[in-house]
Design a protein around this motif. Structure first.
Motif, PDB file in Angstrom:
ATOM      1  N   ASN A 269       0.809  -1.226   0.000  1.00  0.00           N
ATOM      2  CA  ASN A 269       0.000   0.000   0.000  1.00  0.00           C
ATOM      3  C   ASN A 269       0.840   1.272   0.000  1.00  0.00           C
ATOM      4  O   ASN A 269       0.434   2.279  -0.572  1.00  0.00           O
ATOM      5  CB  ASN A 269      -0.928   0.022   1.219  1.00  0.00           C
ATOM      6  N   ASN A 270       1.978   1.244   0.651  1.00  0.00           N
ATOM      7  CA  ASN A 270       2.802   2.431   0.826  1.00  0.00           C
ATOM      8  C   ASN A 270       3.830   2.512  -0.303  1.00  0.00           C
ATOM      9  O   ASN A 270       4.640   1.589  -0.480  1.00  0.00           O
ATOM     10  CB  ASN A 270       3.505   2.377   2.183  1.00  0.00           C
ATOM     11  N   PRO A 271       3.836   3.579  -1.071  1.00  0.00           N
ATOM     12  CA  PRO A 271       4.837   3.695  -2.162  1.00  0.00           C
ATOM     13  C   PRO A 271       6.276   3.731  -1.658  1.00  0.00           C
ATOM     14  O   PRO A 271       7.205   3.476  -2.445  1.00  0.00           O
ATOM     15  CB  PRO A 271       4.450   5.018  -2.852  1.00  0.00           C
ATOM     16  N   ASP A 272       6.482   4.045  -0.386  1.00  0.00           N
ATOM     17  CA  ASP A 272       7.848   4.051   0.135  1.00  0.00           C
ATOM     18  C   ASP A 272       8.481   2.669   0.124  1.00  0.00           C
ATOM     19  O   ASP A 272       9.709   2.544   0.184  1.00  0.00           O
ATOM     20  CB  ASP A 272       7.861   4.615   1.560  1.00  0.00           C
ATOM     21  N   PHE A 273       7.664   1.617   0.062  1.00  0.00           N
ATOM     22  CA  PHE A 273       8.166   0.250   0.067  1.00  0.00           C
ATOM     23  C   PHE A 273       8.210  -0.360  -1.326  1.00  0.00           C
ATOM     24  O   PHE A 273       8.277  -1.575  -1.470  1.00  0.00           O
ATOM     25  CB  PHE A 273       7.300  -0.629   0.984  1.00  0.00           C
ATOM     26  N   GLN A 274       8.146   0.481  -2.376  1.00  0.00           N
ATOM     27  CA  GLN A 274       8.193  -0.007  -3.742  1.00  0.00           C
ATOM     28  C   GLN A 274       9.552  -0.649  -4.023  1.00  0.00           C
ATOM     29  O   GLN A 274      10.611  -0.079  -3.736  1.00  0.00           O
ATOM     30  CB  GLN A 274       7.931   1.138  -4.726  1.00  0.00           C
ATOM     31  N   ILE A 275       9.559  -1.842  -4.608  1.00  0.00           N
ATOM     32  CA  ILE A 275      10.786  -2.570  -4.931  1.00  0.00           C
ATOM     33  C   ILE A 275      11.266  -2.130  -6.306  1.00  0.00           C
ATOM     34  O   ILE A 275      10.517  -2.197  -7.291  1.00  0.00           O
ATOM     35  CB  ILE A 275      10.545  -4.088  -4.894  1.00  0.00           C
ATOM     36  N   ASP A 276      12.486  -1.681  -6.395  1.00  0.00           N
ATOM     37  CA  ASP A 276      13.093  -1.267  -7.656  1.00  0.00           C
ATOM     38  C   ASP A 276      13.741  -2.485  -8.299  1.00  0.00           C
ATOM     39  O   ASP A 276      14.845  -2.887  -7.937  1.00  0.00           O
ATOM     40  CB  ASP A 276      14.124  -0.160  -7.400  1.00  0.00           C
ATOM     41  N   GLU A 277      13.036  -3.102  -9.246  1.00  0.00           N
ATOM     42  CA  GLU A 277      13.537  -4.314  -9.870  1.00  0.00           C
ATOM     43  C   GLU A 277      14.654  -4.047 -10.873  1.00  0.00           C
ATOM     44  O   GLU A 277      15.291  -4.990 -11.340  1.00  0.00           O
ATOM     45  CB  GLU A 277      12.384  -5.051 -10.557  1.00  0.00           C
ATOM     46  N   GLU A 278      14.877  -2.784 -11.233  1.00  0.00           N
ATOM     47  CA  GLU A 278      15.968  -2.440 -12.135  1.00  0.00           C
ATOM     48  C   GLU A 278      17.269  -2.189 -11.388  1.00  0.00           C
ATOM     49  O   GLU A 278      18.312  -2.008 -12.021  1.00  0.00           O
ATOM     50  CB  GLU A 278      15.596  -1.194 -12.952  1.00  0.00           C
TER      51      GLU A 278
END
Length: 813
Positions: free
Chosen positions: A574-583
């Motif tokens: 839910n929180n964009p701060d925990f978005q995983i950067d797969e690149e």
């Protein structure tokens, strides 16, 4: 477990929680604990520490290993072994238990005073003996030096001369060594009670633990003392059987208390003594009255050191001195009050009359009589003890208070201000320390800007990190009084913060309003249309992988299911701060398989357009377009290169150097490229069968002699008219002709070829007969026609044997 805050002291109510019935199974208990947090978080200090209806008395053994409880209904006693935290045995009695005493070190010798004027003596095997006393008993005390049991009873005039003349009462003595009654202790009524109640009963009795001094509290508000060290004869007029000293509690507590005079009967005295207790040194004595007052005395003075009032005005039923904390515990039906019995060092420099107002008990928590805390339960109290252990049987260093009351469950309270928990329940210290540490951390988080702890979260300030300050663009305020540095961030006034945020993001409200409108619209649509499975807002690919794993029953599936259902990981989706950067390079190094899978799926998406175009090629290889000039209907022969290449690489010949042996020639790389191209074309052809062509192209099926246009079978002609003609022709034919036609169909059924034709929105299956088969059928038909013509000119004779009968003349006779 409920936490009570009283005068800056914490009290942990260990038994406050729902009751579970005894007949419920263990599985049902576990299920209830899973669903109900109050049941899951409750603490069961002692197993089955309850009575069916109510409980009256609690006693702990001298060795500190057992606790004995009396209750009803039906009347019974229960013994609890503290080392095992469970009930050891249960025994039923004939009447309600008024008082009980453990005569030995453990439960082996018990004395039970019942309300039917009987005293029961129990041994380890059960009831040993029963005796009856002349009047109803109220309390008992045991003198170990003389092995005598003292019983304070209701009013009956003494048998000596003084008691018969002035009125009074008796204290029964039972010599347990000799097994008989000894001469009772006699006392006379006070002068104030001569005319009103010449018979005075004893409500309570206590023996000093330091010296053999017996104290009896009477109905007339007088405490009488006997010295058990003086030899006492058997004569009724022996002077040693009379009290040598008295203490007037009635006059000391006159004018104190909050009792309701109208609720008392005409013969009841609000100042009668209902409880009495000595301290460990034997130098202090406390007496509780029916009007809710407690008078504290030094045995060397008749003037009370302090009089403590219970605001409820109810009778004091139990008194206990707690030497380690210097307090007294006094209990009435509503609460147990803990207050100081000794003054502090500062208070000891003043007399009782010249204490400054600043050091009075109402202003100083260290003054004599100052309230430490109050223990309040869920039902009326009838008795309490301070539970100890083997090293502290009297509980003088313990903080655990066990109470009986007018409810099924006996209540337990832990007061760290009194002392630590006993050894048999030492886990209480760790639990309470964790709770206090958590509270301290919350108080530290609620610390105000000046560095002083506040009682609540201060709402006038907002905590900002360095990143939030940079986002708001107020770096120039760092170092000014507007931003107070604290730990890893700063505090800012909430009003200034709101103004700065409105300037930094002027359209924030509009965005918030649009978001709310969008959410409401989605809710309305969801009520009309079946909602689709909504993807996670953050890390959707991770959520999809976990959901696919959660469908399985393996260990990884269970872990994925727990991860998705656990609220602690809700911010991950839910929180964009925990978005995983797969690149990110670190993610690729730690998840090489995941990167490869994403790459493959991406390549498949790029090949989807090529797959769509291959469907057209597949149809054109089988059928020709309408505008094509090819007559054979199978397309151009130039497309056979693909089939030739495929046949070459599918050959089983070992001499071709490709499949039989592993040859590395000059054309090896070209051959491998060609092989990969062949496999790719195969894959494209398979996938093209599942996809639909986007081009609207019309095709014509060739007629191979079946007499029926294949276009009709594709749905491009008048199928109903053609079927009607066939059926009409069949009806006009004879049965023999129809049978011959069916035989011909079956004969050529195995030679019929089938293929599938794809059109826009439909796929049909057509059949056809090759030309060589048609040629053979034509020759066979010509031969049969010629034979029929020859048979018409010359008919051959037939005998009976040609009919195929096995015994032609069997039934002739």
């Amino acid at each position: 477990m409920e936490v009570q805050q009283r005068n800056d002291s914490r009290i942990y109510a260990l038994s406050n929680g729902p009751n579970l019935p005894e007949w419920i199974s263990e599985a049902a208990r576990r299920n209830l604990a899973k669903r109900d947090s109050s049941i899951r978080r409750r603490i069961e200090l002692l197993q089955d520490f309850a009575m069916p209806s109510s409980s009256q008395k609690l006693v702990q053994s001298r060795d500190g290993r057992f606790i004995l409880a009396a209750g009803t209904y039906s009347p019974r006693i229960r013994c609890f072994e503290l080392d095992q935290l469970s009930m050891k045995f249960e025994r039923y009695v004939d009447a309600d238990v008024v008082d009980m005493i453990m005569l030995g070190e453990d439960y082996g010798k018990l004395a039970l005073l019942q309300n039917d004027r009987s005293i029961l003596f129990h041994a380890p095997y059960g009831q040993h003996h029963t005796i009856r006393i002349p009047t109803f008993g109220r309390q008992m005390a045991y003198e170990p030096t003389s092995c005598e049991l003292f019983v304070a009873c209701s009013g009956k005039a003494g048998r000596n001369t003084v008691s018969k003349t002035l009125g009074g009462g008796e204290v029964y003595r039972i010599n347990l060594e000799e097994g008989r009654f000894s001469a009772p202790l006699n006392y006379a009524a006070s002068s104030a009670a001569k005319n009103s109640a010449p018979v005075v009963g004893g409500n309570c009795i206590s023996i000093s633990p330091m010296h053999a001094l017996t104290a009896l509290g009477g109905d007339d508000g007088i405490v009488r003392f006997w010295d058990n060290r003086v030899p006492q004869g058997g004569a009724q007029d022996d002077m040693n059987l009379n009290p040598f000293c008295t203490l007037d509690v009635k006059s000391s507590t006159a004018g104190y208390g909050f009792y309701d005079q109208s609720s008392l009967l005409s013969f009841e005295n609000p100042n009668e003594v209902t409880s009495i207790a000595f301290d460990d040194t034997g130098m202090q004595i406390a007496a509780g009255t029916k009007g809710g007052n407690v008078a504290l005395y030094d045995i060397r003075s008749s003037k009370p050191l302090h009089v403590k009032e219970h605001q409820y005005g109810l009778p004091i039923h139990t008194l206990r001195f707690h030497s380690s904390s210097g307090t007294i515990l006094s209990g009435d039906p509503k609460l147990v009050k803990v207050w100081r019995s000794k003054p502090s060092a500062v208070m000891s420099t003043y007399g009782n009359d010249d204490v400054p107002e600043s050091l009075d008990e109402t202003n100083n928590k260290s003054a004599m009589g100052a309230i430490v805390t109050n223990i309040e339960g869920t039902a009326n109290f009838t008795n309490f003890i301070v539970a100890g252990d083997e090293k502290d049987p009297t509980g003088k260093n313990s903080g655990l208070v066990l109470c009986t009351g007018e409810q099924a469950k006996m209540q337990a309270f832990y007061c760290p201000v009194l002392g630590s928990a006993p050894r048999w329940c030492s886990f209480l210290d760790s639990i309470t320390e964790e709770l206090e540490e958590k509270d301290r951390s919350e108080e530290a988080a609620n610390m105000d800007v000046t560095g002083q702890a506040g009682g609540s979260i201060y709402e006038d300030y907002k905590f900002l990190t360095r990143a939030e300050i940079d986002a708001l663009g107020i770096q120039n305020l760092v170092g000014t009084p507007l931003l107070r540095g604290y730990m890893h961030g700063f505090f800012i006034n909430i009003g200034l913060y709101n103004r700065v945020r409105s300037v930094a993001n002027p359209f924030e409200y509009e965005e918030y309003r649009k978001k709310k409108i969008r959410e409401k619209m989605e809710e309305k649509r969801a009520s009309r249309i079946a909602p689709k499975k909504k993807k996670k807002a953050v890390n959707a690919s991770l959520a999809d992988r976990l959901e696919s794993k959660a469908d399985g029953g393996k260990k990884a599936g269970k872990a994925a299911k727990e991860l998705l259902s656990d609220d602690r990981f809700g911010s991950l989706f839910n929180n964009p701060d925990f978005q995983i950067d797969e690149e990110d390079i670190n993610f690729k190094l730690r998840n090489p398989s995941g990167v490869q899978a994403a790459k493959i799926s991406k390549d498949d998406d790029m090949d989807s357009d090529a797959d769509q175009s291959d469907s057209d090629i597949d149809i054109e290889d089988t059928f020709q377009k309408v505008e094509s000039d090819d007559e054979d209907g199978w397309g151009n022969d130039d497309n056979d290169d693909f089939d030739d290449a495929e046949d070459m690489y599918s050959s089983d010949d070992d001499d071709d150097g490709i499949r039989g042996g592993k040859v590395r020639g000059d054309a090896y790389e070209e051959n491998k490229d060609l092989e990969r191209e062949v496999k790719k074309r195969k894959k494209q052809k398979k996938e093209a069968k599942k996809s639909k062509s986007k081009k609207n192209v019309m095709y014509e099926a060739d007629d191979y002699g079946t007499g029926v246009t294949d276009a009709v079978k594709l749905g491009l002609g008048d199928a109903d008219q053609e079927t009607f003609k066939k059926r009409k022709k069949m009806v006009s034919m004879s049965i023999s002709d129809r049978m011959k036609l069916e035989e011909e169909k079956r004969a050529v059924m195995g030679e019929t070829k089938r293929t599938r034709v794809k059109g826009e929105g439909a796929t049909r299956e057509i059949t056809f007969i090759p030309k060589d088969v048609l040629k053979k059928r034509a020759e066979e038909e010509a031969r049969r026609k010629e034979e029929r013509n020859s048979d018409g000119r010359k008919r051959s004779r037939r005998g009976i044997k040609e009919l195929g009968l096995k015994t032609p003349f069997k039934n002739k006779m």
